[in-house]
Motif scaffolding. Sequence first.
Motif, PDB file in Angstrom:
ATOM      1  N   CYS A 151       0.831  -1.207   0.000  1.00  0.00           N
ATOM      2  CA  CYS A 151       0.000   0.000   0.000  1.00  0.00           C
ATOM      3  C   CYS A 151       0.861   1.252   0.000  1.00  0.00           C
ATOM      4  CB  CYS A 151      -0.930  -0.008   1.204  1.00  0.00           C
ATOM      5  SG  CYS A 151      -1.998   1.439   1.279  1.00  0.00           S
ATOM      6  N   ALA A 152       1.907   1.260   0.836  1.00  0.00           N
ATOM      7  CA  ALA A 152       2.803   2.418   0.875  1.00  0.00           C
ATOM      8  C   ALA A 152       3.421   2.670  -0.490  1.00  0.00           C
ATOM      9  CB  ALA A 152       3.891   2.201   1.924  1.00  0.00           C
ATOM     10  N   ALA A 153       3.774   1.593  -1.195  1.00  0.00           N
ATOM     11  CA  ALA A 153       4.386   1.730  -2.517  1.00  0.00           C
ATOM     12  C   ALA A 153       3.432   2.390  -3.508  1.00  0.00           C
ATOM     13  CB  ALA A 153       4.833   0.358  -3.025  1.00  0.00           C
ATOM     14  N   LEU A 154       2.206   1.867  -3.600  1.00  0.00           N
ATOM     15  CA  LEU A 154       1.248   2.401  -4.571  1.00  0.00           C
ATOM     16  C   LEU A 154       0.787   3.805  -4.197  1.00  0.00           C
ATOM     17  CD1 LEU A 154      -0.985  -0.684  -5.424  1.00  0.00           C
ATOM     18  CD2 LEU A 154       0.619   0.493  -6.929  1.00  0.00           C
ATOM     19  N   LEU A 155       0.565   4.038  -2.901  1.00  0.00           N
ATOM     20  CA  LEU A 155       0.093   5.359  -2.485  1.00  0.00           C
ATOM     21  C   LEU A 155       1.169   6.415  -2.711  1.00  0.00           C
ATOM     22  CD1 LEU A 155      -2.039   7.171  -1.256  1.00  0.00           C
ATOM     23  CD2 LEU A 155      -1.270   6.460   1.015  1.00  0.00           C
ATOM     24  N   THR A 156       2.427   6.089  -2.409  1.00  0.00           N
ATOM     25  CA  THR A 156       3.516   7.047  -2.634  1.00  0.00           C
ATOM     26  C   THR A 156       3.704   7.311  -4.117  1.00  0.00           C
ATOM     27  OG1 THR A 156       4.614   6.171  -0.662  1.00  0.00           O
ATOM     28  CG2 THR A 156       5.912   7.596  -2.084  1.00  0.00           C
ATOM     29  N   LEU A 157       3.576   6.260  -4.932  1.00  0.00           N
ATOM     30  CA  LEU A 157       3.676   6.443  -6.381  1.00  0.00           C
ATOM     31  C   LEU A 157       2.553   7.339  -6.888  1.00  0.00           C
ATOM     32  CD1 LEU A 157       5.316   5.605  -8.859  1.00  0.00           C
ATOM     33  CD2 LEU A 157       3.810   3.622  -9.102  1.00  0.00           C
ATOM     34  N   ALA A 158       1.345   7.133  -6.375  1.00  0.00           N
ATOM     35  CA  ALA A 158       0.220   7.992  -6.765  1.00  0.00           C
ATOM     36  C   ALA A 158       0.462   9.436  -6.347  1.00  0.00           C
ATOM     37  CB  ALA A 158      -1.080   7.475  -6.135  1.00  0.00           C
ATOM     38  N   CYS A 159       1.015   9.631  -5.156  1.00  0.00           N
ATOM     39  CA  CYS A 159       1.309  10.991  -4.689  1.00  0.00           C
ATOM     40  C   CYS A 159       2.380  11.656  -5.549  1.00  0.00           C
ATOM     41  CB  CYS A 159       1.741  10.958  -3.230  1.00  0.00           C
ATOM     42  SG  CYS A 159       0.397  10.621  -2.073  1.00  0.00           S
ATOM     43  N   ALA A 160       3.362  10.876  -5.998  1.00  0.00           N
ATOM     44  CA  ALA A 160       4.405  11.430  -6.869  1.00  0.00           C
ATOM     45  C   ALA A 160       3.805  11.887  -8.196  1.00  0.00           C
ATOM     46  CB  ALA A 160       5.499  10.391  -7.105  1.00  0.00           C
ATOM     47  N   VAL A 161       2.930  11.060  -8.756  1.00  0.00           N
ATOM     48  CA  VAL A 161       2.267  11.440 -10.006  1.00  0.00           C
ATOM     49  C   VAL A 161       1.387  12.666  -9.783  1.00  0.00           C
ATOM     50  CG1 VAL A 161       0.665  10.695 -11.804  1.00  0.00           C
ATOM     51  CG2 VAL A 161       2.353   9.087 -10.899  1.00  0.00           C
ATOM     52  N   ALA A 162       0.650  12.686  -8.668  1.00  0.00           N
ATOM     53  CA  ALA A 162      -0.222  13.824  -8.364  1.00  0.00           C
ATOM     54  C   ALA A 162       0.585  15.102  -8.188  1.00  0.00           C
ATOM     55  CB  ALA A 162      -1.031  13.540  -7.104  1.00  0.00           C
ATOM     56  N   ALA A 163       1.726  15.008  -7.509  1.00  0.00           N
ATOM     57  CA  ALA A 163       2.573  16.192  -7.324  1.00  0.00           C
ATOM     58  C   ALA A 163       3.086  16.715  -8.658  1.00  0.00           C
ATOM     59  CB  ALA A 163       3.741  15.853  -6.401  1.00  0.00           C
ATOM     60  N   GLY A 164       3.449  15.797  -9.551  1.00  0.00           N
ATOM     61  CA  GLY A 164       3.891  16.215 -10.882  1.00  0.00           C
ATOM     62  C   GLY A 164       2.782  16.879 -11.665  1.00  0.00           C
ATOM     63  N   GLN A 167       2.237  20.415 -10.244  1.00  0.00           N
ATOM     64  CA  GLN A 167       3.328  21.369 -10.433  1.00  0.00           C
ATOM     65  C   GLN A 167       3.602  21.674 -11.894  1.00  0.00           C
ATOM     66  OE1 GLN A 167       6.538  20.622  -7.810  1.00  0.00           O
ATOM     67  NE2 GLN A 167       7.905  22.113  -8.695  1.00  0.00           N
ATOM     68  N   TYR A 168       3.285  20.721 -12.759  1.00  0.00           N
ATOM     69  CA  TYR A 168       3.565  20.897 -14.179  1.00  0.00           C
ATOM     70  C   TYR A 168       2.301  20.611 -14.985  1.00  0.00           C
ATOM     71  CZ  TYR A 168       8.097  19.983 -12.056  1.00  0.00           C
ATOM     72  OH  TYR A 168       9.185  19.984 -11.211  1.00  0.00           O
ATOM     73  N   THR A 169       2.297  21.015 -16.221  1.00  0.00           N
ATOM     74  CA  THR A 169       1.188  20.701 -17.107  1.00  0.00           C
ATOM     75  C   THR A 169       1.268  19.228 -17.478  1.00  0.00           C
ATOM     76  OG1 THR A 169       1.179  22.936 -18.009  1.00  0.00           O
ATOM     77  CG2 THR A 169       0.077  21.228 -19.294  1.00  0.00           C
ATOM     78  N   ALA A 170       0.222  18.474 -17.214  1.00  0.00           N
ATOM     79  CA  ALA A 170       0.255  17.028 -17.407  1.00  0.00           C
ATOM     80  C   ALA A 170      -0.659  16.599 -18.549  1.00  0.00           C
ATOM     81  CB  ALA A 170      -0.161  16.317 -16.125  1.00  0.00           C
ATOM     82  N   ARG A 171      -0.295  15.507 -19.175  1.00  0.00           N
ATOM     83  CA  ARG A 171      -1.172  14.910 -20.170  1.00  0.00           C
ATOM     84  C   ARG A 171      -2.375  14.290 -19.463  1.00  0.00           C
ATOM     85  NH1 ARG A 171       3.321  11.602 -23.787  1.00  0.00           N
ATOM     86  NH2 ARG A 171       4.466  13.430 -24.547  1.00  0.00           N
ATOM     87  N   PRO A 172      -3.528  14.235 -20.143  1.00  0.00           N
ATOM     88  CA  PRO A 172      -4.718  13.646 -19.512  1.00  0.00           C
ATOM     89  C   PRO A 172      -4.480  12.227 -19.008  1.00  0.00           C
ATOM     90  CG  PRO A 172      -5.340  14.832 -21.497  1.00  0.00           C
ATOM     91  CD  PRO A 172      -3.837  14.830 -21.453  1.00  0.00           C
ATOM     92  N   ARG A 173      -3.713  11.431 -19.747  1.00  0.00           N
ATOM     93  CA  ARG A 173      -3.493  10.042 -19.333  1.00  0.00           C
ATOM     94  C   ARG A 173      -2.693   9.960 -18.032  1.00  0.00           C
ATOM     95  NH1 ARG A 173       0.536   8.216 -24.283  1.00  0.00           N
ATOM     96  NH2 ARG A 173       2.400   9.372 -23.623  1.00  0.00           N
ATOM     97  N   THR A 174      -1.879  10.986 -17.749  1.00  0.00           N
ATOM     98  CA  THR A 174      -1.130  10.997 -16.491  1.00  0.00           C
ATOM     99  C   THR A 174      -2.063  11.203 -15.315  1.00  0.00           C
ATOM    100  OG1 THR A 174       0.763  11.944 -17.672  1.00  0.00           O
ATOM    101  CG2 THR A 174       0.798  12.059 -15.274  1.00  0.00           C
ATOM    102  N   VAL A 175      -3.034  12.101 -15.452  1.00  0.00           N
ATOM    103  CA  VAL A 175      -4.024  12.321 -14.395  1.00  0.00           C
ATOM    104  C   VAL A 175      -4.860  11.059 -14.195  1.00  0.00           C
ATOM    105  CG1 VAL A 175      -5.897  13.798 -13.603  1.00  0.00           C
ATOM    106  CG2 VAL A 175      -4.098  14.749 -15.055  1.00  0.00           C
ATOM    107  N   PHE A 176      -5.251  10.438 -15.303  1.00  0.00           N
ATOM    108  CA  PHE A 176      -6.030   9.201 -15.233  1.00  0.00           C
ATOM    109  C   PHE A 176      -5.227   8.099 -14.530  1.00  0.00           C
ATOM    110  CE2 PHE A 176      -7.347   5.136 -17.169  1.00  0.00           C
ATOM    111  CZ  PHE A 176      -8.691   5.128 -16.816  1.00  0.00           C
ATOM    112  N   LEU A 177      -3.924   8.010 -14.838  1.00  0.00           N
ATOM    113  CA  LEU A 177      -3.058   7.029 -14.191  1.00  0.00           C
ATOM    114  C   LEU A 177      -3.003   7.254 -12.689  1.00  0.00           C
ATOM    115  CD1 LEU A 177      -0.886   4.801 -14.168  1.00  0.00           C
ATOM    116  CD2 LEU A 177       0.813   6.575 -14.666  1.00  0.00           C
ATOM    117  N   CYS A 178      -2.948   8.499 -12.263  1.00  0.00           N
ATOM    118  CA  CYS A 178      -2.957   8.818 -10.837  1.00  0.00           C
ATOM    119  C   CYS A 178      -4.211   8.258 -10.170  1.00  0.00           C
ATOM    120  CB  CYS A 178      -2.875  10.331 -10.639  1.00  0.00           C
ATOM    121  SG  CYS A 178      -2.837  10.850  -8.903  1.00  0.00           S
ATOM    122  N   GLY A 179      -5.355   8.411 -10.813  1.00  0.00           N
ATOM    123  CA  GLY A 179      -6.596   7.869 -10.275  1.00  0.00           C
ATOM    124  C   GLY A 179      -6.564   6.354 -10.171  1.00  0.00           C
ATOM    125  N   LEU A 180      -6.030   5.695 -11.191  1.00  0.00           N
ATOM    126  CA  LEU A 180      -5.925   4.236 -11.157  1.00  0.00           C
ATOM    127  C   LEU A 180      -5.040   3.776 -10.006  1.00  0.00           C
ATOM    128  CD1 LEU A 180      -5.545   3.129 -14.892  1.00  0.00           C
ATOM    129  CD2 LEU A 180      -7.518   2.803 -13.397  1.00  0.00           C
TER     130      LEU A 180
END
Length: 258
Positions: A151-164, A167-180
Amino acid sequence: MPDLTVSNSIPRKLLADRSFLLLLLLALALRLLLAVRNPALLLEDADGYTAHATATLQHHGFVGPFTGQPTAFRPPLYPMLLAAPLACGLPPIAAVLLINLLTTVVCCFATGWLAGILLPARLPTLLCVAAVALDPLLLRYSLQPMTEVPCAALLTLACAVAAGVCQYTARPRTVFLCGLLLAFAALIRPTVLLAATAIWVQFVIITLRAGKPSVTKQTLKSPLLLALGIALGLAPWLARNAIQFRAFIPATTHGGYT
């Protein structure tokens, strides 16, 4: 307009950083050493996750290990992860160690990525990774069939994607990946749904501020995509529970401090 090149460069820098790789090796070496010294912990199935994984293979579905009947008491994803190496013929002790070591690598990497975004300096990033590598609780749970490390692994990875994304302009698929990723983490420990809600609210706040004085469909795209990723990630579990129990069951009553 800024883009994700800075965020995307952080993982590449991590993989090229000798100190990060040494910390990663240290994390794995510590866990392997502790596993060799106390292998019984890998079989200490207090919450029945290994038993659920075995029962899943035997009955070809997510069932209780003692009843053989469909269940929604335990979160499903960690037993399913354990079931994969078990299906390949690995013994339970090896399956638990393999999954927990792989998720330890993901957790260290995700921590470095997140720290690289929030603390854009090498030393603080390495200190954050070292904290994960040496954390006593993560070390302990790395040796047991428990959900904390995955859980820590997936949640931290999601937080890293969310932070990106924030902070930066993201492609729609990146936001969708964060949700997944948030949905998958919630299928390991249901309390992640609270974190997912907080991240979604933060996305709404950021996009509303960016859209002033008027809010458009384009402005709200990120929160909508995030919600869609979470919903689709949870959809198979929701559909299965609706079919089996004729009820809306988005989360279990066990796994995380309910």
